[in-house]
Design an enzyme around this catalytic site. Sequence first.
Site, PDB file in Angstrom:
ATOM      1  N   CYS A  50       1.629  15.170 -19.194  1.00  0.00           N
ATOM      2  CA  CYS A  50       2.867  14.450 -19.523  1.00  0.00           C
ATOM      3  C   CYS A  50       4.080  15.393 -19.571  1.00  0.00           C
ATOM      4  O   CYS A  50       4.466  15.929 -18.550  1.00  0.00           O
ATOM      5  CB  CYS A  50       2.688  13.656 -20.813  1.00  0.00           C
ATOM      6  SG  CYS A  50       3.890  12.318 -21.002  1.00  0.00           S
ATOM      7  N   HIS A  60      -2.208  10.132 -19.241  1.00  0.00           N
ATOM      8  CA  HIS A  60      -2.980  10.581 -20.406  1.00  0.00           C
ATOM      9  C   HIS A  60      -4.471  10.308 -20.203  1.00  0.00           C
ATOM     10  O   HIS A  60      -4.952   9.213 -20.514  1.00  0.00           O
ATOM     11  CB  HIS A  60      -2.484   9.868 -21.670  1.00  0.00           C
ATOM     12  CG  HIS A  60      -1.209  10.407 -22.198  1.00  0.00           C
ATOM     13  ND1 HIS A  60      -1.158  11.358 -23.197  1.00  0.00           N
ATOM     14  CD2 HIS A  60       0.076  10.162 -21.856  1.00  0.00           C
ATOM     15  CE1 HIS A  60       0.095  11.668 -23.458  1.00  0.00           C
ATOM     16  NE2 HIS A  60       0.869  10.948 -22.647  1.00  0.00           N
ATOM     17  N   GLU A 111      -6.921  11.372 -21.947  1.00  0.00           N
ATOM     18  CA  GLU A 111      -7.617  11.253 -23.231  1.00  0.00           C
ATOM     19  C   GLU A 111      -7.503   9.861 -23.846  1.00  0.00           C
ATOM     20  O   GLU A 111      -8.237   9.524 -24.785  1.00  0.00           O
ATOM     21  CB  GLU A 111      -7.070  12.290 -24.211  1.00  0.00           C
ATOM     22  CG  GLU A 111      -5.833  11.892 -24.983  1.00  0.00           C
ATOM     23  CD  GLU A 111      -4.571  11.725 -24.147  1.00  0.00           C
ATOM     24  OE1 GLU A 111      -3.636  11.036 -24.596  1.00  0.00           O
ATOM     25  OE2 GLU A 111      -4.524  12.291 -23.026  1.00  0.00           O
TER      26      GLU A 111
END
Length: 357
Positions: free
Chosen positions: A249, A334, A336
Amino acid sequence: MKGKLILEDGSIFRGQLFGGSNANCEGEVVFNTGMTGYQEILTDPSYCRQIVTLTYPLIGNYGTAGIFNQSRKSFVGGLVIGELCETPSSSSAEKTLTDFLTAEKIPCLYDVDTRALTKQIRSAGTMKGVIVSEYTSQPTINEMMALPLRTDVVEEVTTPSAYTIEADDDNAPFVVAMDFGVKENILDSLHNCGCKITVVPASTSAEDILAMNPDGVFLSNGPGDPKDVPDVVDEVKKLIGEKPIFGICLGHQLLALALGADTYKLKFGHRGSNQPVKNLRTGRVYITSQNHGYAVNENSLKDLPIEVTYISINDGTVEGMRHRELPIYSVQYHPEASPGPTDNMYLFDEFLEMMRG
Protein backbone atom coordinates in the site's frame (compact mmCIF):
# COMPACT_ATOMS: atom_id res chain seq x y z
CA MET A 1 -30.07 14.67 17.14
CA LYS A 2 -30.34 15.73 13.52
CA GLY A 3 -27.09 16.30 11.68
CA LYS A 4 -25.68 16.70 8.19
CA LEU A 5 -22.62 16.10 6.06
CA ILE A 6 -21.65 19.07 3.91
CA LEU A 7 -19.23 18.54 1.03
CA GLU A 8 -16.98 21.31 -0.23
CA ASP A 9 -18.96 21.41 -3.50
CA GLY A 10 -22.01 22.45 -1.48
CA SER A 11 -23.79 19.07 -1.47
CA ILE A 12 -25.66 18.32 1.77
CA PHE A 13 -26.61 14.88 3.10
CA ARG A 14 -28.81 14.78 6.18
CA GLY A 15 -29.24 12.14 8.86
CA GLN A 16 -29.12 11.49 12.59
CA LEU A 17 -25.98 12.51 14.48
CA PHE A 18 -24.67 10.03 17.04
CA GLY A 19 -22.65 11.81 19.72
CA GLY A 20 -24.68 14.99 20.01
CA SER A 21 -23.78 18.56 19.19
CA ASN A 22 -20.11 18.02 20.14
CA ALA A 23 -19.64 15.38 17.42
CA ASN A 24 -18.55 17.82 14.70
CA CYS A 25 -15.57 16.85 12.51
CA GLU A 26 -13.94 17.61 9.20
CA GLY A 27 -11.88 15.52 6.77
CA GLU A 28 -11.61 14.02 3.31
CA VAL A 29 -14.80 12.07 2.52
CA VAL A 30 -14.21 8.59 1.06
CA PHE A 31 -16.31 5.44 0.60
CA ASN A 32 -15.66 1.75 1.22
CA THR A 33 -17.68 -0.93 -0.61
CA GLY A 34 -17.01 -3.85 1.76
CA MET A 35 -20.02 -5.75 3.08
CA THR A 36 -18.27 -6.62 6.36
CA GLY A 37 -15.23 -5.46 8.32
CA TYR A 38 -16.46 -2.15 9.72
CA GLN A 39 -14.35 -2.53 12.87
CA GLU A 40 -11.22 -3.29 10.84
CA ILE A 41 -11.95 -0.21 8.74
CA LEU A 42 -12.45 2.00 11.80
CA THR A 43 -9.13 0.85 13.30
CA ASP A 44 -7.09 0.89 10.08
CA PRO A 45 -4.61 3.79 10.43
CA SER A 46 -4.75 4.34 6.66
CA TYR A 47 -8.09 6.11 7.24
CA CYS A 48 -6.50 8.67 9.57
CA ARG A 49 -8.70 11.83 9.80
CA GLN A 50 -10.91 10.75 6.89
CA ILE A 51 -14.71 10.68 6.99
CA VAL A 52 -15.54 7.13 5.92
CA THR A 53 -18.80 6.28 4.16
CA LEU A 54 -19.80 2.60 4.22
CA THR A 55 -21.93 1.60 1.24
CA TYR A 56 -23.37 -1.55 2.84
CA PRO A 57 -26.76 -0.51 4.23
CA LEU A 58 -26.71 -2.19 7.68
CA ILE A 59 -23.74 -1.54 9.97
CA GLY A 60 -23.24 -2.82 13.50
CA ASN A 61 -25.18 -6.09 13.15
CA TYR A 62 -22.38 -8.29 14.55
CA GLY A 63 -21.07 -5.86 17.16
CA THR A 64 -17.37 -5.36 17.91
CA ALA A 65 -14.62 -7.32 19.65
CA GLY A 66 -11.08 -6.41 20.62
CA ILE A 67 -9.47 -9.16 18.54
CA PHE A 68 -10.51 -7.38 15.34
CA ASN A 69 -8.76 -4.07 16.10
CA GLN A 70 -6.02 -3.26 13.61
CA SER A 71 -4.20 -0.61 15.67
CA ARG A 72 -3.94 0.79 19.18
CA LYS A 73 -6.88 3.14 18.58
CA SER A 74 -9.14 4.50 15.86
CA PHE A 75 -7.76 7.39 13.82
CA VAL A 76 -10.78 8.02 11.54
CA GLY A 77 -12.36 11.45 11.54
CA GLY A 78 -15.97 10.33 11.25
CA LEU A 79 -18.33 7.62 10.03
CA VAL A 80 -21.30 7.93 7.65
CA ILE A 81 -23.71 4.98 7.29
CA GLY A 82 -27.23 4.01 6.32
CA GLU A 83 -28.79 2.00 9.14
CA LEU A 84 -27.10 1.81 12.55
CA CYS A 85 -27.82 -1.53 14.28
CA GLU A 86 -27.79 -1.21 18.06
CA THR A 87 -28.76 -4.83 18.86
CA PRO A 88 -26.04 -7.04 17.34
CA SER A 89 -26.24 -10.82 17.07
CA SER A 90 -22.86 -12.59 17.20
CA SER A 91 -21.17 -15.03 19.55
CA SER A 92 -17.95 -13.01 19.33
CA ALA A 93 -19.51 -9.61 20.13
CA GLU A 94 -18.13 -7.82 23.19
CA LYS A 95 -19.60 -4.37 22.58
CA THR A 96 -22.18 -2.79 20.34
CA LEU A 97 -20.93 -0.53 17.58
CA THR A 98 -22.41 2.44 19.43
CA ASP A 99 -20.36 1.51 22.52
CA PHE A 100 -17.27 1.31 20.32
CA LEU A 101 -17.96 4.68 18.68
CA THR A 102 -18.48 6.26 22.08
CA ALA A 103 -15.24 4.83 23.50
CA GLU A 104 -13.24 5.92 20.44
CA LYS A 105 -15.00 9.32 20.22
CA ILE A 106 -15.96 8.82 16.58
CA PRO A 107 -18.76 11.05 15.24
CA CYS A 108 -21.32 9.01 13.30
CA LEU A 109 -23.96 10.30 10.94
CA TYR A 110 -26.56 7.59 10.22
CA ASP A 111 -29.88 7.29 8.38
CA VAL A 112 -28.03 8.81 5.42
CA ASP A 113 -28.68 8.05 1.74
CA THR A 114 -25.20 6.56 1.32
CA ARG A 115 -25.98 5.45 -2.23
CA ALA A 116 -26.52 9.07 -3.30
CA LEU A 117 -23.43 10.19 -1.37
CA THR A 118 -21.26 7.50 -2.95
CA LYS A 119 -22.48 8.40 -6.43
CA GLN A 120 -21.63 12.04 -5.75
CA ILE A 121 -18.07 11.18 -4.65
CA ARG A 122 -17.64 8.77 -7.54
CA SER A 123 -18.70 11.45 -10.03
CA ALA A 124 -16.98 14.49 -8.53
CA GLY A 125 -14.07 12.76 -6.78
CA THR A 126 -13.07 12.69 -3.14
CA MET A 127 -13.29 16.05 -1.44
CA LYS A 128 -13.33 17.65 1.95
CA GLY A 129 -16.47 17.55 4.05
CA VAL A 130 -17.73 18.39 7.52
CA ILE A 131 -20.14 16.58 9.83
CA VAL A 132 -22.11 19.00 11.99
CA SER A 133 -25.36 19.13 13.91
CA GLU A 134 -28.36 20.64 12.14
CA TYR A 135 -28.09 23.68 14.38
CA THR A 136 -24.43 24.53 13.77
CA SER A 137 -24.04 28.15 12.67
CA GLN A 138 -22.88 28.99 9.16
CA PRO A 139 -19.80 30.92 10.42
CA THR A 140 -18.70 27.80 12.32
CA ILE A 141 -19.22 25.66 9.22
CA ASN A 142 -17.22 28.14 7.14
CA GLU A 143 -14.37 28.03 9.67
CA MET A 144 -14.32 24.23 9.56
CA MET A 145 -14.34 24.19 5.77
CA ALA A 146 -11.46 26.68 5.68
CA LEU A 147 -9.18 24.42 7.71
CA PRO A 148 -6.62 22.68 5.47
CA LEU A 149 -6.52 18.89 5.43
CA ARG A 150 -3.74 17.56 7.65
CA THR A 151 -0.63 16.26 5.90
CA ASP A 152 1.26 14.95 8.96
CA VAL A 153 -0.90 11.85 9.24
CA VAL A 154 1.95 9.31 9.08
CA GLU A 155 3.57 11.02 12.04
CA GLU A 156 0.26 10.75 13.89
CA VAL A 157 -0.25 7.00 13.39
CA THR A 158 3.28 5.57 13.55
CA THR A 159 4.49 3.81 16.66
CA PRO A 160 6.08 6.24 19.15
CA SER A 161 8.92 3.80 19.89
CA ALA A 162 10.36 0.58 18.49
CA TYR A 163 9.17 -2.80 19.73
CA THR A 164 9.93 -6.42 18.87
CA ILE A 165 7.71 -9.42 18.20
CA GLU A 166 9.79 -12.51 18.92
CA ALA A 167 9.63 -15.68 16.84
CA ASP A 168 9.42 -19.23 18.16
CA ASP A 169 12.57 -20.24 16.27
CA ASP A 170 15.93 -18.74 17.25
CA ASN A 171 17.02 -18.98 13.60
CA ALA A 172 13.94 -17.15 12.30
CA PRO A 173 14.36 -14.51 9.57
CA PHE A 174 14.63 -11.06 11.12
CA VAL A 175 12.46 -8.31 9.59
CA VAL A 176 12.54 -4.61 10.38
CA ALA A 177 9.10 -3.16 9.65
CA MET A 178 8.91 0.58 9.04
CA ASP A 179 5.61 1.62 10.58
CA PHE A 180 3.72 4.20 8.52
CA GLY A 181 0.40 3.00 9.99
CA VAL A 182 0.84 -0.76 9.97
CA LYS A 183 -2.17 -3.05 10.48
CA GLU A 184 -2.02 -5.79 13.11
CA ASN A 185 -2.99 -8.41 10.53
CA ILE A 186 0.14 -7.63 8.52
CA LEU A 187 2.38 -8.12 11.54
CA ASP A 188 0.47 -11.31 12.39
CA SER A 189 1.00 -12.59 8.84
CA LEU A 190 4.75 -11.97 8.99
CA HIS A 191 4.91 -13.58 12.42
CA ASN A 192 2.89 -16.59 11.30
CA CYS A 193 5.40 -17.09 8.48
CA GLY A 194 8.03 -17.55 11.18
CA CYS A 195 9.60 -14.08 11.24
CA LYS A 196 11.02 -12.14 14.13
CA ILE A 197 9.90 -8.54 13.67
CA THR A 198 11.13 -5.23 15.03
CA VAL A 199 8.65 -2.46 14.31
CA VAL A 200 10.27 0.98 14.10
CA PRO A 201 8.87 4.52 13.83
CA ALA A 202 8.49 6.05 10.37
CA SER A 203 11.30 8.52 11.11
CA THR A 204 13.92 5.80 11.69
CA SER A 205 17.01 6.32 9.55
CA ALA A 206 18.35 3.78 7.07
CA GLU A 207 21.61 3.72 9.04
CA ASP A 208 19.79 2.69 12.22
CA ILE A 209 17.84 0.01 10.34
CA LEU A 210 20.94 -1.45 8.71
CA ALA A 211 22.73 -1.39 12.06
CA MET A 212 20.16 -3.93 13.29
CA ASN A 213 21.35 -6.25 10.47
CA PRO A 214 17.90 -7.49 9.42
CA ASP A 215 17.37 -10.17 6.80
CA GLY A 216 14.73 -7.97 5.17
CA VAL A 217 12.90 -4.67 5.43
CA PHE A 218 9.14 -4.30 5.28
CA LEU A 219 7.46 -1.00 4.27
CA SER A 220 3.97 -0.83 5.75
CA ASN A 221 0.66 0.62 4.71
CA GLY A 222 -0.39 4.01 6.00
CA PRO A 223 -2.43 7.16 5.34
CA GLY A 224 -2.01 10.17 3.09
CA ASP A 225 -0.03 11.26 0.06
CA PRO A 226 3.36 9.51 -0.24
CA LYS A 227 4.86 12.82 -1.39
CA ASP A 228 4.06 14.33 2.02
CA VAL A 229 6.93 12.34 3.60
CA PRO A 230 9.99 13.10 1.44
CA ASP A 231 12.35 12.37 4.34
CA VAL A 232 11.02 8.80 4.48
CA VAL A 233 11.55 8.42 0.71
CA ASP A 234 15.17 9.53 1.15
CA GLU A 235 15.75 6.86 3.81
CA VAL A 236 14.13 4.13 1.68
CA LYS A 237 16.50 5.11 -1.16
CA LYS A 238 19.43 4.27 1.10
CA LEU A 239 18.01 0.79 1.77
CA ILE A 240 17.74 -0.14 -1.92
CA GLY A 241 20.36 -2.72 -2.79
CA GLU A 242 21.23 -3.29 0.87
CA LYS A 243 18.45 -5.68 1.94
CA PRO A 244 15.43 -7.47 0.45
CA ILE A 245 12.43 -5.12 0.59
CA PHE A 246 8.70 -5.82 0.56
CA GLY A 247 6.12 -3.00 0.52
CA ILE A 248 2.35 -2.91 0.87
CA CYS A 249 0.00 0.00 0.00
CA LEU A 250 1.71 3.25 1.10
CA GLY A 251 4.93 1.25 1.36
CA HIS A 252 4.49 0.32 -2.31
CA GLN A 253 4.09 3.99 -3.27
CA LEU A 254 7.05 5.13 -1.17
CA LEU A 255 9.19 2.42 -2.74
CA ALA A 256 8.18 3.61 -6.21
CA LEU A 257 9.21 7.19 -5.36
CA ALA A 258 12.50 5.96 -3.92
CA LEU A 259 13.21 4.07 -7.16
CA GLY A 260 12.64 7.22 -9.21
CA ALA A 261 9.02 6.69 -10.28
CA ASP A 262 6.04 8.98 -9.70
CA THR A 263 2.67 8.75 -7.95
CA TYR A 264 -0.64 10.55 -8.44
CA LYS A 265 -4.01 10.91 -6.74
CA LEU A 266 -6.90 8.75 -7.95
CA LYS A 267 -10.29 10.34 -8.53
CA PHE A 268 -12.01 8.42 -5.74
CA GLY A 269 -9.53 5.69 -4.80
CA HIS A 270 -9.92 1.97 -4.27
CA ARG A 271 -11.50 1.06 -0.94
CA GLY A 272 -13.24 -2.25 -0.47
CA SER A 273 -12.78 -6.01 -0.17
CA ASN A 274 -13.84 -6.96 -3.69
CA GLN A 275 -11.22 -5.37 -5.95
CA PRO A 276 -10.11 -7.66 -8.86
CA VAL A 277 -6.38 -7.69 -9.62
CA LYS A 278 -4.63 -9.52 -12.48
CA ASN A 279 -1.27 -11.26 -12.17
CA LEU A 280 0.48 -10.34 -15.42
CA ARG A 281 2.83 -13.32 -15.24
CA THR A 282 0.16 -16.01 -14.91
CA GLY A 283 -3.02 -14.28 -16.07
CA ARG A 284 -4.77 -15.29 -12.85
CA VAL A 285 -7.22 -12.82 -11.30
CA TYR A 286 -7.32 -12.37 -7.53
CA ILE A 287 -10.04 -10.72 -5.47
CA THR A 288 -8.27 -8.31 -3.13
CA SER A 289 -8.90 -5.92 -0.28
CA GLN A 290 -7.73 -2.37 -0.91
CA ASN A 291 -7.63 1.02 0.77
CA HIS A 292 -5.74 3.75 -1.04
CA GLY A 293 -6.29 7.11 -2.70
CA TYR A 294 -2.98 7.29 -4.60
CA ALA A 295 -1.34 5.10 -7.24
CA VAL A 296 1.98 4.58 -9.00
CA ASN A 297 2.21 6.17 -12.46
CA GLU A 298 2.93 3.31 -14.85
CA ASN A 299 4.50 5.60 -17.46
CA SER A 300 7.09 6.70 -14.90
CA LEU A 301 8.32 3.10 -14.57
CA LYS A 302 9.20 2.60 -18.25
CA ASP A 303 12.84 3.72 -18.05
CA LEU A 304 13.47 2.00 -14.72
CA PRO A 305 14.50 -1.62 -14.01
CA ILE A 306 10.99 -2.26 -12.74
CA GLU A 307 8.46 -4.82 -13.95
CA VAL A 308 4.75 -4.25 -13.37
CA THR A 309 3.46 -7.52 -11.89
CA TYR A 310 -0.21 -6.79 -11.13
CA ILE A 311 -2.83 -4.42 -12.52
CA SER A 312 -6.36 -3.50 -11.48
CA ILE A 313 -9.04 -5.08 -13.65
CA ASN A 314 -11.35 -2.15 -12.96
CA ASP A 315 -9.16 0.71 -14.17
CA GLY A 316 -5.80 -0.72 -15.27
CA THR A 317 -3.77 1.00 -12.54
CA VAL A 318 -0.56 -0.52 -11.18
CA GLU A 319 -1.23 -2.96 -8.34
CA GLY A 320 2.23 -4.49 -7.99
CA MET A 321 5.82 -4.20 -9.17
CA ARG A 322 9.13 -6.02 -8.92
CA HIS A 323 12.74 -4.93 -9.42
CA ARG A 324 14.34 -6.78 -12.33
CA GLU A 325 17.70 -7.19 -10.63
CA LEU A 326 17.31 -6.70 -6.87
CA PRO A 327 15.19 -8.61 -4.30
CA ILE A 328 12.56 -5.86 -4.10
CA TYR A 329 8.84 -6.09 -4.74
CA SER A 330 5.61 -4.51 -3.59
CA VAL A 331 1.83 -4.59 -3.98
CA GLN A 332 -0.80 -1.91 -3.71
CA TYR A 333 -3.44 -4.20 -2.21
CA HIS A 334 -3.68 -5.91 1.19
CA PRO A 335 -2.88 -9.66 1.03
CA GLU A 336 -3.28 -10.00 4.81
CA ALA A 337 -6.93 -8.87 4.74
CA SER A 338 -7.97 -12.32 3.44
CA PRO A 339 -10.75 -11.54 0.96
CA GLY A 340 -9.89 -14.86 -0.73
CA PRO A 341 -9.51 -15.76 2.17
CA THR A 342 -5.91 -17.02 1.75
CA ASP A 343 -5.39 -16.53 -1.98
CA ASN A 344 -2.81 -13.76 -1.54
CA MET A 345 -0.83 -15.05 1.44
CA TYR A 346 1.83 -16.44 -0.91
CA LEU A 347 3.25 -12.91 -1.11
CA PHE A 348 4.55 -13.27 2.45
CA ASP A 349 6.07 -16.64 1.54
CA GLU A 350 7.87 -14.98 -1.38
CA PHE A 351 9.34 -12.42 1.01
CA LEU A 352 10.59 -15.30 3.17
CA GLU A 353 12.21 -16.94 0.15
CA MET A 354 13.87 -13.65 -0.84
CA MET A 355 15.39 -13.26 2.63
CA ARG A 356 16.59 -16.86 2.73
CA GLY A 357 17.92 -16.64 -0.82
